[in-house]
Design a protein around this motif. Sequence first.
Motif, PDB file in Angstrom:
ATOM      1  N   ASP A   1      -8.916  -3.962  12.125  1.00  0.00           N
ATOM      2  CA  ASP A   1      -8.905  -2.591  11.612  1.00  0.00           C
ATOM      3  C   ASP A   1     -10.045  -1.765  12.195  1.00  0.00           C
TER       4      ASP A   1
ATOM      5  N   VAL B   1      -9.791   1.674  14.460  1.00  0.00           N
ATOM      6  CA  VAL B   1     -10.464   2.935  14.133  1.00  0.00           C
ATOM      7  C   VAL B   1     -11.282   3.428  15.325  1.00  0.00           C
TER       8      VAL B   1
ATOM      9  N   LEU C   1     -10.184   7.426  10.835  1.00  0.00           N
ATOM     10  CA  LEU C   1     -10.062   6.793   9.524  1.00  0.00           C
ATOM     11  C   LEU C   1      -8.954   7.444   8.708  1.00  0.00           C
ATOM     12  N   LEU C   2      -8.815   8.762   8.820  1.00  0.00           N
ATOM     13  CA  LEU C   2      -7.737   9.452   8.118  1.00  0.00           C
ATOM     14  C   LEU C   2      -6.363   9.065   8.661  1.00  0.00           C
ATOM     15  N   ASP C   3      -6.314   8.646   9.934  1.00  0.00           N
ATOM     16  CA  ASP C   3      -5.055   8.193  10.531  1.00  0.00           C
ATOM     17  C   ASP C   3      -4.583   6.880   9.919  1.00  0.00           C
ATOM     18  N   ARG C   4      -5.529   6.067   9.467  1.00  0.00           N
ATOM     19  CA  ARG C   4      -5.202   4.746   8.920  1.00  0.00           C
ATOM     20  C   ARG C   4      -4.603   4.911   7.530  1.00  0.00           C
ATOM     21  N   GLU C   5      -3.536   4.193   7.248  1.00  0.00           N
ATOM     22  CA  GLU C   5      -2.892   4.318   5.943  1.00  0.00           C
ATOM     23  C   GLU C   5      -3.180   3.137   5.034  1.00  0.00           C
TER      24      GLU C   5
ATOM     25  N   ALA D   1      -9.321   3.849   4.033  1.00  0.00           N
ATOM     26  CA  ALA D   1      -8.212   4.725   3.649  1.00  0.00           C
ATOM     27  C   ALA D   1      -8.186   4.904   2.141  1.00  0.00           C
TER      28      ALA D   1
ATOM     29  N   ASP E   1      -8.826   8.448   0.372  1.00  0.00           N
ATOM     30  CA  ASP E   1      -7.773   8.941  -0.500  1.00  0.00           C
ATOM     31  C   ASP E   1      -8.330   9.236  -1.892  1.00  0.00           C
TER      32      ASP E   1
ATOM     33  N   ALA F   1      -7.320  12.578   2.262  1.00  0.00           N
ATOM     34  CA  ALA F   1      -6.047  12.320   2.938  1.00  0.00           C
ATOM     35  C   ALA F   1      -5.069  13.462   2.697  1.00  0.00           C
TER      36      ALA F   1
ATOM     37  N   ARG G   1      -6.015  16.789   4.754  1.00  0.00           N
ATOM     38  CA  ARG G   1      -6.311  16.566   6.166  1.00  0.00           C
ATOM     39  C   ARG G   1      -6.294  17.859   6.977  1.00  0.00           C
TER      40      ARG G   1
END
Length: 113
Positions: free
Chosen positions: A8, A12, A37-41, A46, A50, A55, A58
């Motif tokens: 992970d 990133v 980091l915002l791309d990671r769900e 994340a 959130d 999130a 964004r």
Amino acid sequence: MFERFTKDARAVVLGAVDHAERSRAAMVDEEHLLLALLDREAGRAAFALDALGLAERRGSVERALAEARRRGGLSRADAEALSGLGIDLTEIVFRIEEAHGVGALESGGKNER
């Protein structure tokens, strides 16, 4: 050392490099890491972002980062502090862009004039 990163963490970092390249930045910085980091769900980051509500916001985060880049990396708080000293950052950016083109203060220095 990169091989010691978790899967992970590597994702990133690679995502941050991609964001930096797309924005033609000279180097990867906090902005690019935040966007990656915002791309990671999934994952701890994340979950934390959130929980902070980032999130779902964004778009506003990206706009705020773009505006800070336009001001040479200075935040709104920086602009307010300078204003308290009698320095109008908006006017300075306007004059610089008038002379050198829109985005002249951004890293990578686009010149769209």
